[in-house]
Scaffold this motif. Structure first.
Motif, mmCIF file in Angstrom:
data_model
loop_
_atom_site.group_PDB
_atom_site.id
_atom_site.type_symbol
_atom_site.label_atom_id
_atom_site.label_comp_id
_atom_site.label_asym_id
_atom_site.label_seq_id
_atom_site.Cartn_x
_atom_site.Cartn_y
_atom_site.Cartn_z
ATOM 1 N N THR A 2 0.823 -1.208 0.000
ATOM 2 C CA THR A 2 0.000 0.000 0.000
ATOM 3 C C THR A 2 0.857 1.257 0.000
ATOM 4 O O THR A 2 0.647 2.161 -0.809
ATOM 5 C CB THR A 2 -0.925 0.012 1.229
ATOM 6 O OG1 THR A 2 -1.773 -1.127 1.169
ATOM 7 C CG2 THR A 2 -1.764 1.264 1.268
ATOM 8 N N PHE A 31 -6.916 4.930 1.389
ATOM 9 C CA PHE A 31 -6.828 3.925 0.327
ATOM 10 C C PHE A 31 -7.259 2.551 0.841
ATOM 11 O O PHE A 31 -8.073 1.867 0.221
ATOM 12 C CB PHE A 31 -5.401 3.891 -0.216
ATOM 13 C CG PHE A 31 -5.151 2.945 -1.352
ATOM 14 C CD1 PHE A 31 -5.994 2.894 -2.447
ATOM 15 C CD2 PHE A 31 -4.035 2.130 -1.348
ATOM 16 C CE1 PHE A 31 -5.734 2.043 -3.514
ATOM 17 C CE2 PHE A 31 -3.760 1.277 -2.395
ATOM 18 C CZ PHE A 31 -4.615 1.227 -3.485
ATOM 19 N N LYS A 34 -11.071 2.402 1.776
ATOM 20 C CA LYS A 34 -11.993 2.372 0.627
ATOM 21 C C LYS A 34 -11.835 1.125 -0.224
ATOM 22 O O LYS A 34 -12.353 1.051 -1.335
ATOM 23 C CB LYS A 34 -11.822 3.627 -0.209
ATOM 24 C CG LYS A 34 -12.282 4.860 0.539
ATOM 25 C CD LYS A 34 -12.335 6.068 -0.331
ATOM 26 C CE LYS A 34 -12.872 7.220 0.506
ATOM 27 N NZ LYS A 34 -13.329 8.328 -0.272
ATOM 28 N N GLY A 35 -11.107 0.139 0.293
ATOM 29 C CA GLY A 35 -11.006 -1.152 -0.388
ATOM 30 C C GLY A 35 -9.954 -1.233 -1.470
ATOM 31 O O GLY A 35 -10.056 -2.036 -2.386
ATOM 32 N N TYR A 36 -8.918 -0.411 -1.374
ATOM 33 C CA TYR A 36 -7.794 -0.445 -2.311
ATOM 34 C C TYR A 36 -8.219 -0.200 -3.760
ATOM 35 O O TYR A 36 -7.746 -0.847 -4.687
ATOM 36 C CB TYR A 36 -7.028 -1.769 -2.189
ATOM 37 C CG TYR A 36 -6.529 -2.023 -0.793
ATOM 38 C CD1 TYR A 36 -5.392 -1.389 -0.323
ATOM 39 C CD2 TYR A 36 -7.226 -2.871 0.064
ATOM 40 C CE1 TYR A 36 -4.942 -1.606 0.970
ATOM 41 C CE2 TYR A 36 -6.783 -3.091 1.365
ATOM 42 C CZ TYR A 36 -5.643 -2.453 1.800
ATOM 43 O OH TYR A 36 -5.192 -2.660 3.068
ATOM 44 N N VAL A 37 -9.089 0.766 -3.943
ATOM 45 C CA VAL A 37 -9.569 1.121 -5.276
ATOM 46 C C VAL A 37 -8.652 2.231 -5.813
ATOM 47 O O VAL A 37 -8.662 3.354 -5.292
ATOM 48 C CB VAL A 37 -11.039 1.586 -5.234
ATOM 49 C CG1 VAL A 37 -11.535 1.973 -6.607
ATOM 50 C CG2 VAL A 37 -11.909 0.486 -4.628
ATOM 51 N N VAL A 38 -7.871 1.906 -6.836
ATOM 52 C CA VAL A 38 -6.868 2.839 -7.342
ATOM 53 C C VAL A 38 -7.476 4.158 -7.832
ATOM 54 O O VAL A 38 -6.940 5.226 -7.515
ATOM 55 C CB VAL A 38 -5.980 2.178 -8.418
ATOM 56 C CG1 VAL A 38 -5.032 3.178 -9.058
ATOM 57 C CG2 VAL A 38 -5.193 1.031 -7.802
ATOM 58 N N PRO A 39 -8.577 4.148 -8.592
ATOM 59 C CA PRO A 39 -9.144 5.442 -8.993
ATOM 60 C C PRO A 39 -9.534 6.325 -7.797
ATOM 61 O O PRO A 39 -9.417 7.553 -7.864
ATOM 62 C CB PRO A 39 -10.372 5.063 -9.826
ATOM 63 C CG PRO A 39 -10.031 3.723 -10.387
ATOM 64 C CD PRO A 39 -9.262 3.054 -9.284
ATOM 65 N N GLU A 40 -9.954 5.717 -6.699
ATOM 66 C CA GLU A 40 -10.273 6.485 -5.492
ATOM 67 C C GLU A 40 -9.009 7.096 -4.887
ATOM 68 O O GLU A 40 -9.020 8.219 -4.396
ATOM 69 C CB GLU A 40 -10.982 5.615 -4.456
ATOM 70 C CG GLU A 40 -12.421 5.313 -4.786
ATOM 71 C CD GLU A 40 -13.289 6.567 -4.771
ATOM 72 O OE1 GLU A 40 -13.075 7.464 -3.916
ATOM 73 O OE2 GLU A 40 -14.177 6.647 -5.629
ATOM 74 N N ARG A 43 -8.051 10.039 -7.012
ATOM 75 C CA ARG A 43 -8.948 11.161 -6.698
ATOM 76 C C ARG A 43 -8.538 11.826 -5.387
ATOM 77 O O ARG A 43 -8.480 13.051 -5.281
ATOM 78 C CB ARG A 43 -10.382 10.643 -6.610
ATOM 79 C CG ARG A 43 -11.425 11.666 -6.263
ATOM 80 C CD ARG A 43 -12.815 11.030 -6.378
ATOM 81 N NE ARG A 43 -13.951 11.660 -5.813
ATOM 82 C CZ ARG A 43 -14.316 12.929 -5.896
ATOM 83 N NH1 ARG A 43 -13.567 13.784 -6.507
ATOM 84 N NH2 ARG A 43 -15.424 13.370 -5.362
#
Length: 70
Positions: A2, A31, A34-40, A43
């Motif tokens: 991470t 990060f 939010k469940g390791y969502v790259v677009p998040e 952002r």
């Protein structure tokens, strides 16, 4: 890991190496939360104050004294 992904994306976004500052740890925690969502993550970096305050590298302007003679 991470922290590696957060460091790489953040460094790329602001144009310089980042350290383990509190704001970087804050991005890492968000990060993960939010469940390791790259677009998040992208952002979150783009909306973070550090990114908004980042300045572009200084550029040199050419003046007559540095222009090659033709």
């Amino acid at each position: 890991t991470t922290n590696c992904l957060v460091n790489r994306l953040t460094s790329y976004a602001i144009g310089r190496q980042v350290k383990r500052d509190p704001w970087v740890r804050e991005l890492e925690a968000a990060f993960a939360a939010k469940g390791y969502v790259v677009p998040e993550l992208m952002r979150a970096i783009a909306l973070h104050d550090v990114f908004v305050r980042a300045t572009p590298p200084a550029t040199q302007t050419a003046d007559a004294s540095t222009q090659p003679a033709n």
